[in-house]
Structure formats: C-alpha cells, structure tokens
Design an enzyme around this catalytic site. Structure first.
Site, PDB file in Angstrom:
ATOM      1  N   GLU A 115       2.987  68.462 -45.817  1.00  0.00           N
ATOM      2  CA  GLU A 115       3.189  67.010 -45.897  1.00  0.00           C
ATOM      3  C   GLU A 115       2.719  66.390 -44.593  1.00  0.00           C
ATOM      4  OE1 GLU A 115       7.131  65.950 -47.197  1.00  0.00           O
ATOM      5  OE2 GLU A 115       7.050  67.391 -48.832  1.00  0.00           O
ATOM      6  N   HIS A 229      10.497  54.965 -45.606  1.00  0.00           N
ATOM      7  CA  HIS A 229       9.477  55.788 -46.269  1.00  0.00           C
ATOM      8  C   HIS A 229       8.352  54.855 -46.713  1.00  0.00           C
ATOM      9  CE1 HIS A 229       7.497  58.634 -48.882  1.00  0.00           C
ATOM     10  NE2 HIS A 229       8.318  59.582 -48.453  1.00  0.00           N
ATOM     11  N   ARG A 278       5.191  59.281 -40.490  1.00  0.00           N
ATOM     12  CA  ARG A 278       5.747  58.337 -41.455  1.00  0.00           C
ATOM     13  C   ARG A 278       5.883  56.912 -40.906  1.00  0.00           C
ATOM     14  NH1 ARG A 278      10.664  61.119 -44.484  1.00  0.00           N
ATOM     15  NH2 ARG A 278       9.087  62.306 -45.578  1.00  0.00           N
ATOM     16  N   HIS A 333      14.925  54.920 -45.837  1.00  0.00           N
ATOM     17  CA  HIS A 333      14.934  56.285 -46.380  1.00  0.00           C
ATOM     18  C   HIS A 333      15.907  57.201 -45.654  1.00  0.00           C
ATOM     19  CE1 HIS A 333      13.335  59.797 -48.360  1.00  0.00           C
ATOM     20  NE2 HIS A 333      12.910  60.331 -47.232  1.00  0.00           N
ATOM     21  N   ARG A 368      11.632  61.093 -37.896  1.00  0.00           N
ATOM     22  CA  ARG A 368      11.812  62.437 -38.478  1.00  0.00           C
ATOM     23  C   ARG A 368      10.535  62.944 -39.147  1.00  0.00           C
ATOM     24  NH1 ARG A 368      13.163  64.410 -43.487  1.00  0.00           N
ATOM     25  NH2 ARG A 368      13.554  62.352 -44.373  1.00  0.00           N
TER      26      ARG A 368
HETATM   27  C1  SIN Z   1       9.301  62.945 -49.544  1.00  0.00           C
HETATM   28  O1  SIN Z   1       9.289  63.716 -50.499  1.00  0.00           O
HETATM   29  O2  SIN Z   1       8.341  62.250 -49.232  1.00  0.00           O
HETATM   30  C2  SIN Z   1      10.552  62.842 -48.735  1.00  0.00           C
HETATM   31  C3  SIN Z   1      10.757  64.084 -47.994  1.00  0.00           C
HETATM   32  C4  SIN Z   1      11.563  63.814 -46.769  1.00  0.00           C
HETATM   33  O3  SIN Z   1      12.084  62.728 -46.589  1.00  0.00           O
HETATM   34  O4  SIN Z   1      11.639  64.704 -45.934  1.00  0.00           O
END
Ligand code: SIN
Length: 501
Positions: A115, A229, A278, A333, A368
C-alpha cells in the site's frame, strides 16, 4: 474468579487491541471481562478494516524506515522498534496458529501486497475485508474461553479511581449502572470518527476512553494528529452517512486519481503519485475537488470487480458505476494520538492501560503508515494484557452517579453533535487556519459547558457519549492550537487575504 461485579482484568472495547489484551491476560492466568458498547461485531472499527495487516517479513529495519518516513520523522523510534520486532511473531502466534485466519494466498504461500508509502510487499490481507476475517474468529475464540466474559451493549461511563490508581469502571447496560471492580482496566475504545461529518469509523466512535482517561487525570498526547483517508467513496454529496472506505490497496493495485477535468494529478504533488503518504494524497484530493469539482478513482487499470468483489458490490449497492470512476473525498479515518502509554500500554495512572486507536504509543507520530493499526492493536494488546494480569482487585467507594434518566430532551444530543461536527470539520479538518483555532476552542468550550450542565442532572449513555465527544474535541483543538509546526496530518494554512473591496 469472575462475578458480575469484578474480574482480574476489565477490558473496555472489543476491537483487535481489546481482544488481544484479553488474550494476553488470560494466557497469564487472569479472568477477563470485556465490556463493549457494540451489539454486533460491526460495532468495532477493526471489523471495518479493509487493507490488511503489515508484517516485517525479513526486513524489520526497512519496515521501520517506512513508518518513520510516513510520519515525517515524528514517530518515536523506540516504539517503532517494539512494533517491527514483534510483528512477525504476533501475527504468526495469534492470527495464524491460534485463530487460523485464512489470509489470501498466491502461488506457493501467503500473498503479501503493498500500500501507499510501503517500500515492499508486506501486507497480509483477505480480499479487501481483512478486519472482519480477523475480528470474528477472535471474538468467537474469546467467547468460548472459560475465563472470558463478554458484556455487549455495555458502556463504561466513568473510571473508579483513588489517588492515582484505577480500580474499575462504572458500567451501564440496559438494566442498570453499576460499579465493576478490576485489578487492572484496559481501555480499547477506538477512535473519534463521530466528531466529524464524514468518517470511515462505526457510528459509536465518540472518543470514550480518551475522555474518561483525561478526566481521570491521565496524560494525553498528539491529539492534533487526526488522519483523513483520501479515498472515501461519496455516493451522495448531501448525505454524509452513506460514505464508505475504498481501500488504499485499490491504489496499490494501480487505480488512478483524476480531477474534475479527467486529468491525473497526483504526479504533480509527489514523486510516488497515488502511493504517496496518506496526508499528502488527502490534501491533494481536497485541493483538486475545490479547484476542479468531483475527484474520481479510476479503477480501469485493474480488474476491480474480480480483485475487489466486496467493494465492487458496495459501489453497485450505492448506484455508483465504478467503470466510470468512483467519486471520492477525504474523510476522518484514524487518530494518531490518544492516551499516552509506554511499551506495555501502561498509562500515567496506576493500573490503567490503553491499547489500539485510543492510545498514543508513539508509533504513528504525525501520520500513520497504512496497515499498521491492526498490527499496533495486536502487539500492544498482547503486551498490555500480559502486564495487566495478576493484580489484586480492591473494591473502593464508587462514584455516585445520579438517578438514571436516559431520556434527553428531543434532539438535544443530535443538535449538539451537529454543532460540534461543524466546528471540527471547518476548523480541525484536513487544513487548519491557526487564526481560527482559538475560535474553535471557544465554541467547543461553550458546547462542553452546556453538556456538563446536563450531566449534573442525569445519567444516560448518549449524554456521556456527548460529553466524551466534547472533551475529546476540545483536546484536539487545544493540542492543535499549541502546535505551530505544520507536519503530517496537522496541516496549517494561512487564511486567504481579504479582498480589497
Ligand atoms: C485502507 O484499506 O486503505 C485502510 C488501511 C489502514 O487504514 O491502515
């Protein structure tokens, strides 16, 4: 011994941090009561987690570097060491060996995905619905355990404390408000999503543990670091209740962000484009929405329906034709700060612990890294539970709560929450104007005063939730106003120049 009124360890909350804490405590010989407001598993944020759970694989140091980089070098390196050094063992021990979670596999073995801001494939997942595939077996495992009692639809209203030591909590359930004494109390109450109009959290995330701990005198840190998010689907701009998370894993697999003119914009904001940290992506999405209109997530580079069937179905259920792009916006988020804890989840009050999102371990700093929240809950939960075990129960005089009267005047809580969310959204969102923070504090103080006046007249869960939300909102505002460094999720902007006329 577990009776209705006492247990060795009381865990408040039932997300992965709370469940891991319960496991850590029973493995060390304690009996545990889990008190949770949730009435179904969906009531815990962990159930909603999509992306997955990161592990260190063969390179804990690289994992550490990624966490530090995502945090803008504000994470506490010692806390990050605890996380990365325990990640593989905790996941193997609890999730694979104890709960037999069936993570997705590819070829020979487990499928590790990537990610944003991760420099290698290290995230275990189940479709993009990892949370529920961990949370449900974990709940079932503890439910079947002789030393664990789970009280659902049960809220903790106040801590029972005397001279810096916590002895239990006042619990409220359908039939009564009563003291529950414990050798140790572990707060695992999750985040603060309810303080914002748009959130990925379940609708009971009112910052209860943070407020209770702060009111009892525990230290609280980093409350200004509220993570938004960047890709939350917005089926209807006028209805915030319908929003839902579109996992970062979708961008990890190649989805692109396009602005209102159909142009891809993330390469203009960061070298890592859609996979930038993020906070960077959330700011860019906000800016492009304001400049060009709707921002959409273009999922045409991947097989969205096949790769993310759950999300594809969710889009369809909300009349979103994902082939045309998914309309997205930032939404609250995760809270990176919370109740200050050490490497075993110990707060600054004796016998009080905090784990998961309500705690501030130092792992996240100002921002985070994706897929580290389930891991943090798991690692700190196990450590806190083990440390909390074996302390003697000492019943002391419980606080006198007023005669119960759950009925509030019509619309009282709704109106107050609406006012609170307006302030949080306008002044404590993705961007903060330093000149406005004092005004935000004044408005929140006034609101808290109005709520406190009611708390002095009755005992009701929704009133305590409202009080917790007001206390927590004020902490966010106060910490934001005391931090003049624009870093990570605490993004300070200057007010626009007034126009000449
Ligand atoms: C996501 O799936 O984008 C959220 C995962 C996270 O907040 O760590």
């Amino acid at each position: 011994m577990t009776t209705e009124e006492s247990s060795d360890v009381l865990v408040v909350g039932s997300g992965i941090g709370g469940l891991a804490a319960a496991l850590g405590a029973v493995r060390n010989g304690s009996d545990v009561t889990i008190a949770t407001k949730a009435t179904r598993p969906e009531g815990a944020s962990s159930w909603w987690a999509q992306g997955g759970i990161a592990v260190s694989r063969d390179d804990p140091d690289q994992f550490k570097q990624d966490i530090l980089a995502a945090s803008d070098a504000t994470a506490d390196p010692d806390a990050v060491d605890v996380l990365v050094e325990n990640a593989n063992d905790a996941v193997e021990d609890v999730l694979l060996d104890t709960l037999a979670v069936e993570f997705d596999e590819s070829g020979e073995g487990l499928d590790f995905t990537r990610e944003a801001a991760h420099s290698e494939d290290r995230i275990l997942h189940v479709d993009a619905a990892t949370g529920k595939h961990i949370h449900v077996p974990f709940l079932n495992y503890l439910d079947a355990h002789d030393s664990v009692e789970i009280l659902d639809d049960t809220a903790a209203l106040e801590l029972i404390r005397h001279e810096g030591r916590v002895h239990g909590a006042m619990l409220e359930s359908a039939d009564a408000v009563r003291p529950h004494y414990a050798g140790s109390v572990i707060l695992a109450t999750g985040g603060i999503g309810e303080l914002y109009p748009r959130t990925t959290n379940p609708d009971n995330a009112t910052g209860d543990g943070i407020a209770m701990a702060a009111l009892a005198g525990a230290d609280v840190e980093d409350m200004e670091y509220v993570q938004f998010h960047p890709t939350v689907a917005v089926p209807d701009e006028d209805d915030d209740s319908g929003v839902f998370l579109v996992s970062e894993a979708v961008r990890g697999e190649g989805a692109l962000l396009r602005n209102g003119e159909g142009e891809r914009f993330m390469p203009d904001y960061h070298d890592d484009a859609e996979l930038a940290p993020r906070d960077v992506v959330a700011r860019a999405v906000k800016a492009e929405r304001e400049a060009t209109g709707d921002v959409t997530l273009d999922v045409s580079p991947l097989e969205f329906g096949a790769d993310f069937p759950g999300l594809a179905q969710r889009c369809t259920d909300h009349d979103i034709e994902y082939e045309q792009g998914i309309p997205v916006a930032p939404a609250e988020h995760f809270l990176c700060g919370g109740v200050t804890v050490d490497d075993h989840g110990r707060t600054t009050l004796d016998r009080l612990y905090a784990v998961g999102e309500c705690s501030r371990t130092g792992v996240h700093g100002a921002n985070r890294l994706a897929s580290t929240s389930l891991l943090e809950g798991l690692v700190w939960g196990l450590r806190a539970g083990a440390d909390a075990a074996g302390k003697s129960v000492q019943p002391i005089e419980a606080p006198e709560l007023l005669e119960r009267d759950p009925e509030l005047p019509a619309r009282f809580a709704g109106d107050k929450m609406h006012r609170l969310r307006r302030v949080m959204d306008a002044q404590l969102g993705v961007e903060r104007d330093p000149a406005e923070l004092g005004r935000a504090m004044a408005m929140l103080r006034r609101l808290k005063g109005e709520v406190d006046a009611y708390v002095r007249t009755r005992t009701s869960r929704s009133l305590y939730e409202l009080r917790n939300a007001a206390v927590t909102a004020l902490l966010v505002a106060r910490h934001a106003s005391e931090n003049d460094e624009s870093v990570g999720t605490h993004n300070l902007v200057d007010a626009p120049e007034p126009t000449a006329d």
